[in-house]
Enzyme design. Structure first.
Site, PDB file in Angstrom:
ATOM      1  N   GLY A 204      -7.738  10.041  -5.870  1.00 41.38           N
ATOM      2  CA  GLY A 204      -7.510   8.663  -5.482  1.00 41.38           C
ATOM      3  C   GLY A 204      -7.311   7.616  -6.139  1.00 41.38           C
ATOM      4  N   ASN A 205      -6.771   6.065  -5.325  1.00 39.12           N
ATOM      5  CA  ASN A 205      -7.398   5.147  -5.979  1.00 39.12           C
ATOM      6  C   ASN A 205      -7.174   3.834  -5.584  1.00 39.12           C
ATOM      7  OD1 ASN A 205      -4.356   3.694  -5.397  1.00 39.12           O
ATOM      8  ND2 ASN A 205      -3.758   5.646  -6.494  1.00 39.12           N
ATOM      9  N   ARG A 206      -7.365   2.332  -5.911  1.00 36.66           N
ATOM     10  CA  ARG A 206      -7.980   1.324  -5.069  1.00 36.66           C
ATOM     11  C   ARG A 206      -7.008   0.086  -3.897  1.00 36.66           C
ATOM     12  NH1 ARG A 206     -13.166  -0.433  -6.464  1.00 36.66           N
ATOM     13  NH2 ARG A 206     -14.070   0.896  -8.603  1.00 36.66           N
ATOM     14  N   SER A 207      -5.810   0.788  -4.486  1.00 38.15           N
ATOM     15  CA  SER A 207      -4.497  -0.191  -3.568  1.00 38.15           C
ATOM     16  C   SER A 207      -4.907  -0.248  -2.180  1.00 38.15           C
ATOM     17  CB  SER A 207      -3.503   0.400  -3.879  1.00 38.15           C
ATOM     18  OG  SER A 207      -2.370   0.080  -2.943  1.00 38.15           O
TER      19      SER A 207
END
Ligand code: C5P
Length: 401
Positions: A204-207
């Site tokens: 995943g990512n930090r958005s």
């Protein structure tokens, strides 16, 4: 701020007491104007005690004070929650047969209506036409939620949560009553995709989705019809948007291509994973007794923004992308943004600097807006709503041309 809270006669009137509390606790001066029918659900004493003001439903009460003209003229915001089918009909026809409808005729400030009624009434052609007319006149009519109604029945018609109504109403004031996106259908992706490795793990990512949600909220306040494709949002979707929840890039891609087929403006604000695991295990990947680590093979995801820009089925459709950049030895944030603007084929690219604590998940943002050839056409720094408004300023300008 001086706010008039109109309450029409529906079971959801009890939720208006919570809206009133939220507004007064934030320091607003609220005058409650219930209809006669609303007092059948929640009594005058509740409204007077919570607002600290006397309450009337009729234009003939307290006549020397001319409240039917004064309340509307002095208001800086009018919220009607719940707005029943009958109230929407009376407001559409400019009736003035009680204090609330008279106030609606004299108000020049932003007016926000949150309908609540049974699904059949909401979907009836008469109500549809009334809502369309009110929206044409600049009233922000919030889409009701779907869910449990008065009895055991469910469907669209439920009053959104008080916090969501207050947020939508305050956003409408923020635009200064600007309704320059009226008539436009806007599709926005927001959040960050998750690429499954197995049933419990993902890349995943930090958005957080905050910038995309701010774009949705402000577009709605400026009159657009908004579809929000939300990938793992950490903030609630604004009341009044049509929300499509997705998780992976594949799901986001399908939802965006479907929604884009009826959108005048398409915004890719989601942080989409560039790569996904080549394989998706159907069972949880186990630790090996001998300590062997499973290989992680990645494959590239399609570039949804570039696809959307290349396949526009709506004439005159505007496609806007984001570029979250960090500078490096090959160039600064804007150099990378310019190269990306040319590569992606979008009409506008909002370039922002990211890193831990900058851009992603934070409340503030700084964005430079480039056109398709990399020329700077706008920008803003500040809250994510401020940035969103600056983006809509450029979009509204282009769509008007
Ligand atoms: O290439 P990069 O990921 O920096 O581009 C960012 C823009 O492209 C964003 O608007 C993002 O939503 C979009 N994007 C996409 N599909 C991908 C990767 C990014 O639509 N696979």
């Amino acid at each position: 701020m001086r706010i008039v809270l109109g309450v029409a006669g529906g079971i959801a009137a009890y939720k208006a007491a919570l809206i009133l509390r939220l507004l007064t606790e934030s320091g607003h001066d609220v005058r409650v104007v219930p209809t006669r029918a609303a007092l059948e659900f929640v009594g005058r004493a509740t409204w007077e005690a919570l607002s600290g003001h006397p309450v009337s439903t009729e234009v003939f009460e307290d006549v020397a004070d001319v409240p039917h003209v004064r309340l509307g003229r002095e208001a800086e915001l009018v919220i009607v929650a719940p707005a029943t089918a009958d109230l929407l009909a009376r407001a559409t026809h400019g009736r003035a047969d009680d204090l609330l409808t008279a106030t609606l005729l004299t108000a020049t400030c932003p007016v926000v209506m949150a309908p609540a009624m049974h699904t059949e009434m909401w979907q009836h052609a008469a109500t549809r036409a009334n809502v369309a007319t009110l929206r044409e006149r600049g009233v922000l009519v919030i889409e009701p939620d779907s869910g449990r109604l008065t009895g055991a029945d469910t469907g669209p018609g439920r009053l959104p949560e008080p916090e969501a109504i207050v947020a939508a109403a305050l956003a409408a004031v923020h635009t200064g009553g600007r309704r320059d996106l009226t008539g436009l259908r806007v599709t926005i992706s927001a959040g960050g995709t998750r690429e499954p490795l197995d049933p419990v793990r993902f890349l995943g990512n930090r958005s957080s989705g905050k910038q995309g949600v701010a774009l949705a909220r402000t577009a709605l306040a400026r009159g657009a019809e908004v579809t929000l494709v939300g990938a793992n949002l950490t903030v609630p979707a604004p009341a009044g948007v049509a929300l499509v929840s997705v998780e992976s890039t594949a799901e986001l891609r399908e939802a965006m291509h479907t929604a884009a087929q009826r959108a005048d403006v398409v915004v890719m604000a989601a942080a989409v994973a560039d790569f996904r695991p080549a394989a998706h295990a159907s069972h949880k990947i186990k630790k090996q007794p001998d300590g062997t680590v499973p290989p992680l093979e990645l494959v590239q995801n399609p570039d949804i923004l570039a696809e959307l820009a290349a396949t526009r089925s709506v004439p005159g459709q505007l496609v806007l992308g984001f570029a979250a950049e960090t500078g490096d030895e090959h160039g600064d944030v804007l150099d990378h943004g310019r190269a990306k603007a040319l590569r992606k084929g979008a009409d506008l690219l909002a370039v922002n600097q990211v890193g831990v604590g900058v851009g992603f998940g934070t409340a503030e943002n700084t964005v430079t807006l480039l056109d398709g050839s990399g020329i700077e056409v706008g920008g803003a720094s500040g809250s994510k709503d401020t940035v969103a408004h600056a983006i809509w300023d450029v979009v509204a300008d282009r769509m008007a041309q």
